[in-house]
Design an enzyme around this catalytic site. Structure first.
Site, PDB file in Angstrom:
ATOM      1  N   GLY A  38       0.706  -1.116  -0.558  1.00  0.00           N
ATOM      2  CA  GLY A  38       0.135  -0.121   0.171  1.00  0.00           C
ATOM      3  C   GLY A  38       0.705   1.256  -0.260  1.00  0.00           C
ATOM      4  O   GLY A  38       0.275   2.566  -0.010  1.00  0.00           O
ATOM      5  N   HIS A 438     -27.240  26.663  -1.932  1.00  0.00           N
ATOM      6  CA  HIS A 438     -27.772  27.084  -0.668  1.00  0.00           C
ATOM      7  C   HIS A 438     -27.564  26.404   0.455  1.00  0.00           C
ATOM      8  O   HIS A 438     -28.938  25.738   0.285  1.00  0.00           O
ATOM      9  CB  HIS A 438     -28.554  28.621  -0.809  1.00  0.00           C
ATOM     10  CG  HIS A 438     -28.374  29.142   0.565  1.00  0.00           C
ATOM     11  ND1 HIS A 438     -27.781  29.930   0.729  1.00  0.00           N
ATOM     12  CD2 HIS A 438     -29.499  29.346   1.192  1.00  0.00           C
ATOM     13  CE1 HIS A 438     -27.466  30.253   1.801  1.00  0.00           C
ATOM     14  NE2 HIS A 438     -28.447  29.998   2.164  1.00  0.00           N
TER      15      HIS A 438
HETATM   16  C1  LIG Z   1       2.436  12.572   6.200  1.00  0.00           C
HETATM   17  C2  LIG Z   1       2.226  12.764   4.714  1.00  0.00           C
HETATM   18  C3  LIG Z   1       1.684  12.778   4.681  1.00  0.00           C
HETATM   19  C4  LIG Z   1       0.607  13.026   3.241  1.00  0.00           C
HETATM   20  N1  LIG Z   1      -1.090  13.405   2.856  1.00  0.00           N
HETATM   21  C5  LIG Z   1      -0.789  13.355   1.377  1.00  0.00           C
HETATM   22  C6  LIG Z   1      -2.712  13.569   1.302  1.00  0.00           C
HETATM   23  O1  LIG Z   1      -3.046  14.176   1.755  1.00  0.00           O
HETATM   24  N2  LIG Z   1      -2.662  14.271   0.243  1.00  0.00           N
HETATM   25  C7  LIG Z   1      -1.849  13.036  -0.731  1.00  0.00           C
HETATM   26  O2  LIG Z   1      -1.946  13.335  -2.214  1.00  0.00           O
HETATM   27  N3  LIG Z   1      -0.439  12.782  -1.053  1.00  0.00           N
HETATM   28  C8  LIG Z   1      -0.813  12.393   0.615  1.00  0.00           C
HETATM   29  N4  LIG Z   1       0.914  12.131   0.901  1.00  0.00           N
HETATM   30  C9  LIG Z   1       2.045  11.732  -0.637  1.00  0.00           C
HETATM   31  C10 LIG Z   1       1.478  10.670  -0.526  1.00  0.00           C
HETATM   32  O3  LIG Z   1       1.210   9.559   0.519  1.00  0.00           O
HETATM   33  C11 LIG Z   1       2.343  10.021  -1.589  1.00  0.00           C
HETATM   34  O4  LIG Z   1       2.250  11.038  -2.775  1.00  0.00           O
HETATM   35  C12 LIG Z   1       1.163   8.706  -2.401  1.00  0.00           C
HETATM   36  O5  LIG Z   1       1.404   7.814  -1.456  1.00  0.00           O
HETATM   37  C13 LIG Z   1       2.342   8.451  -3.948  1.00  0.00           C
HETATM   38  O6  LIG Z   1       3.259   7.711  -3.751  1.00  0.00           O
HETATM   39  P1  LIG Z   1       3.734   6.560  -4.865  1.00  0.00           P
HETATM   40  O7  LIG Z   1       3.008   5.784  -5.412  1.00  0.00           O
HETATM   41  O8  LIG Z   1       4.701   7.340  -5.922  1.00  0.00           O
HETATM   42  O9  LIG Z   1       4.646   5.544  -3.751  1.00  0.00           O
HETATM   43  P2  LIG Z   1       4.447   4.977  -2.217  1.00  0.00           P
HETATM   44  O10 LIG Z   1       3.098   5.160  -1.978  1.00  0.00           O
HETATM   45  O11 LIG Z   1       5.528   5.989  -1.256  1.00  0.00           O
HETATM   46  O12 LIG Z   1       4.988   3.502  -2.199  1.00  0.00           O
HETATM   47  C14 LIG Z   1       5.948   3.473  -3.154  1.00  0.00           C
HETATM   48  C15 LIG Z   1       6.823   1.451  -2.049  1.00  0.00           C
HETATM   49  O13 LIG Z   1       7.850   1.136  -2.768  1.00  0.00           O
HETATM   50  C16 LIG Z   1       8.531   0.247  -1.783  1.00  0.00           C
HETATM   51  N5  LIG Z   1       9.684   0.522  -2.185  1.00  0.00           N
HETATM   52  C17 LIG Z   1      10.443   0.982  -2.184  1.00  0.00           C
HETATM   53  N6  LIG Z   1      11.557   0.352  -3.219  1.00  0.00           N
HETATM   54  C18 LIG Z   1      11.434  -0.672  -2.692  1.00  0.00           C
HETATM   55  C19 LIG Z   1      12.357  -1.616  -3.772  1.00  0.00           C
HETATM   56  N7  LIG Z   1      13.704  -0.787  -4.328  1.00  0.00           N
HETATM   57  N8  LIG Z   1      11.824  -2.863  -3.608  1.00  0.00           N
HETATM   58  C20 LIG Z   1      10.386  -3.179  -3.231  1.00  0.00           C
HETATM   59  N9  LIG Z   1       9.953  -2.094  -2.958  1.00  0.00           N
HETATM   60  C21 LIG Z   1       9.808  -0.913  -2.554  1.00  0.00           C
HETATM   61  C22 LIG Z   1       8.316   1.067  -0.593  1.00  0.00           C
HETATM   62  O14 LIG Z   1       8.020   0.438   0.097  1.00  0.00           O
HETATM   63  C23 LIG Z   1       6.135   1.786  -0.582  1.00  0.00           C
HETATM   64  O15 LIG Z   1       5.956   0.709   0.502  1.00  0.00           O
HETATM   65  C24 LIG Z   1       1.542  12.204   1.945  1.00  0.00           C
HETATM   66  C25 LIG Z   1       2.630  11.658   2.749  1.00  0.00           C
HETATM   67  C26 LIG Z   1       3.028  12.367   3.408  1.00  0.00           C
HETATM   68  C27 LIG Z   1       4.568  11.021   3.522  1.00  0.00           C
END
Ligand SMILES: Cc1cc2nc3c(=O)[nH]c(=O)nc-3n(C[C@H](O)[C@H](O)[C@H](O)COP(=O)(O)OP(=O)(O)OC[C@H]3O[C@@H](n4cnc5c(N)ncnc54)[C@H](O)[C@@H]3O)c2cc1C
Length: 459
Positions: A38, A438
């Site tokens: 996730g 409204h």
């Molecule tokens: C505190 C916080 C609050 C946030 N709030 C919001 C919000 O309100 N609204 C919003 O739109 N966004 C928010 N974000 C940003 C949002 O979480 C990310 O933009 C979103 O998760 C998209 O990430 P992603 O799909 O790029 O990958 P991610 O969700 O970061 O997932 C990447 C996954 O890849 C895995 N991984 C990495 N390298 C490897 C590897 N070599 N081999 C196997 N697995 C690997 C990691 O373990 C991770 O599980 C927030 C972020 C944070 C930190």
């Protein structure tokens, strides 16, 4: 060697949707995750923070109860264990949901472990060697820890603070950006003394000054201390306390607290992927370079989500997934067509779409400004939440909305009508002549747009 039609590395916001979509079209797909299925949003990002923001809001409303004629008594106590239990329940439900989605989709294989390229078409996960003609990266980002003194001082990150054992006495938040400000308000409402330290002159320095100042005023009014222009941030341990130095010329000028939260940006998870073996190029900060269809410098590899540096939100990662799938089916969707939109989930939230006023002015075109304080939005008055304003910048000749901000109650929802108008590429009259419900916050968007003035004359 195990052969697949496609490999997806990372189970963030784009990876699972892509893996199941490809598997649904009859392909064999392997998807790898080294930590929590996730990814960030589900486990340590949007979901847990917004769950905790809701608890903080409940505490805030409870304290204001008497204003609304609801007498609760003087002491509102926040039970952190219950807050975290609720948050964990929401996180686990999503994590299990995504895991089941992946494991129950025929043709999709979920592999737990760290993936690393061995060639443009080969990936190693532990002892397993997997190959596929197409590889998709969805590896996300992690909290950056680049502050001086961090190696010798205990600190929290946006991930570790989500499991903190007790409410900090005095939380020093280093970084006045989105993540820092959401946590600052949340923990202040839980009962911590909170100080935000920001090296720039303004909170959210890339936003317009009026937005930044209004946000600061709102946080200070609540009791959060804010220290901007902190030009030389350095952490230190002081016995059982911690401190943050803020001033270059006076190193004794330090803020003392019980805990430090580092909220100073995010680093892409690309340094340990073996990208050189796949001929995938990154920029200076480690973000994967892609074209507007998310293809990297390697013809076999695509990069989606935060790791490509073209968005830092769940909705941008999801849009990346849609673009990649569309292009696999010979479509034309492109990142170039995306309109920037996001919200800061403080209370009230600050939602923004398109250009800032600063960016619009830089176009050198005649502009119109529409602006309305929330004190003149009757639903906000009825709710007793009149902080903030809504504003829109419109091209005076085409009457197309260039950008808009709603800092105020319900702004994160209300912004979408302006966004829809921008996607429709229709003049602003589409909205100003429409009839809205409204009493809603959105209802005043048409009214605001009926009262536009040339930008130079307005304030
Ligand atoms: C505190 C916080 C609050 C946030 N709030 C919001 C919000 O309100 N609204 C919003 O739109 N966004 C928010 N974000 C940003 C949002 O979480 C990310 O933009 C979103 O998760 C998209 O990430 P992603 O799909 O790029 O990958 P991610 O969700 O970061 O997932 C990447 C996954 O890849 C895995 N991984 C990495 N390298 C490897 C590897 N070599 N081999 C196997 N697995 C690997 C990691 O373990 C991770 O599980 C927030 C972020 C944070 C930190």
């Amino acid at each position: 060697m195990e052969h697949f039609d496609a490999i997806v590395i990372g189970t963030g916001q784009a990876g699972p949707a892509l893996a199941t979509k490809l598997a649904g079209s009859g392909l064999s797909v392997a998807i790898m995750e080294r930590k929590f299925v996730g990814g960030t949003c589900v486990n340590v990002g949007c979901s847990p923070t917004k769950a905790m923001v809701t608890s903080a809001h409940a505490a805030f409303v409870a304290r204001r109860g008497a204003t609304f004629g609801v007498e609760i008594g003087d002491s509102v106590r926040v039970n952190l264990d219950t807050v975290l239990e609720r948050k964990n329940g929401i996180v686990m439900k999503s994590r299990i949901g995504v895991t089941n989605w992946l494991t129950e989709t025929p043709g999709c294989t979920l592999i737990h472990g760290h993936a690393r390229f061995e060639s443009p078409t080969t990936v190693r996960v532990g002892e397993r060697l997997l190959t596929a003609p197409k590889i998709y990266l969805n590896v996300g980002a992690r909290p950056s820890v680049t502050v001086k003194g961090a190696e010798a001082t205990p600190y929290l990150t946006s991930s570790t603070i989500l499991d903190i054992a007790a409410i900090p006495e005095h939380l020093i938040v280093v970084g006045g950006g989105f993540i820092g400000l959401e946590f600052a308000q949340m923990f202040h409402r839980f009962g911590s003394l909170v100080t935000v330290v920001e090296r720039n002159a303004y909170l959210l320095p890339h936003k317009d000054e009026d937005v930044s100042l209004a946000l600061r005023a709102m946080l200070e009014e609540e009791g959060i201390r804010i220290r901007t222009n902190a030009s030389c941030i350095e952490l230190n341990q002081e016995g059982s306390s911690v401190s943050v130095a803020v001033n270059c010329s006076d190193r004794t000028n330090r803020i003392f607290g019980s805990h430090i939260l580092l909220a100073t940006g995010r680093t892409p998870n690309t340094d340990d992927l073996g990208l050189e073996a796949a001929n995938v190029k990154v920029d200076q900060r480690g973000f994967v370079l892609t074209d507007e269809h998310l293809q990297t410098s390697s013809p076999n590899v695509w990069a989606l989500g935060d790791c490509n540096g073209r968005g830092a939100f769940t909705h941008t990662a999801w849009n990346d997934y849609e673009i990649v799938v569309d292009n696999l089916h010979h479509g034309t969707r492109s990142i170039a067509d995306r309109i920037g939109v996001y919200a800061l989930f403080t209370d009230p939230p600050m939602a923004h779409v398109g250009m800032t006023e600063k960016q619009a002015r830089a176009l050198g075109r005649p502009l119109l400004l529409a602006k309305r304080p929330m004190t003149k939005v009757s639903r906000a008055v009825e709710k007793g939440e009149t902080i903030g304003f809504m504003k829109a910048i419109v091209d005076a000749e085409t009457r197309i909305v260039l950008g808009a901000t709603i800092f105020g109650v319900g702004g994160d929802e209300a912004i979408h009508s302006l966004l829809a108008c921008m996607y429709a590429k229709k003049p602003v009259d589409l909205l100003s002549e429409a009839v809205f419900i409204h009493p809603t916050i959105s209802e005043l968007i048409p009214t605001m747009l009926q009262e536009m003035t040339p930008l130079e004359m307005a304030h």
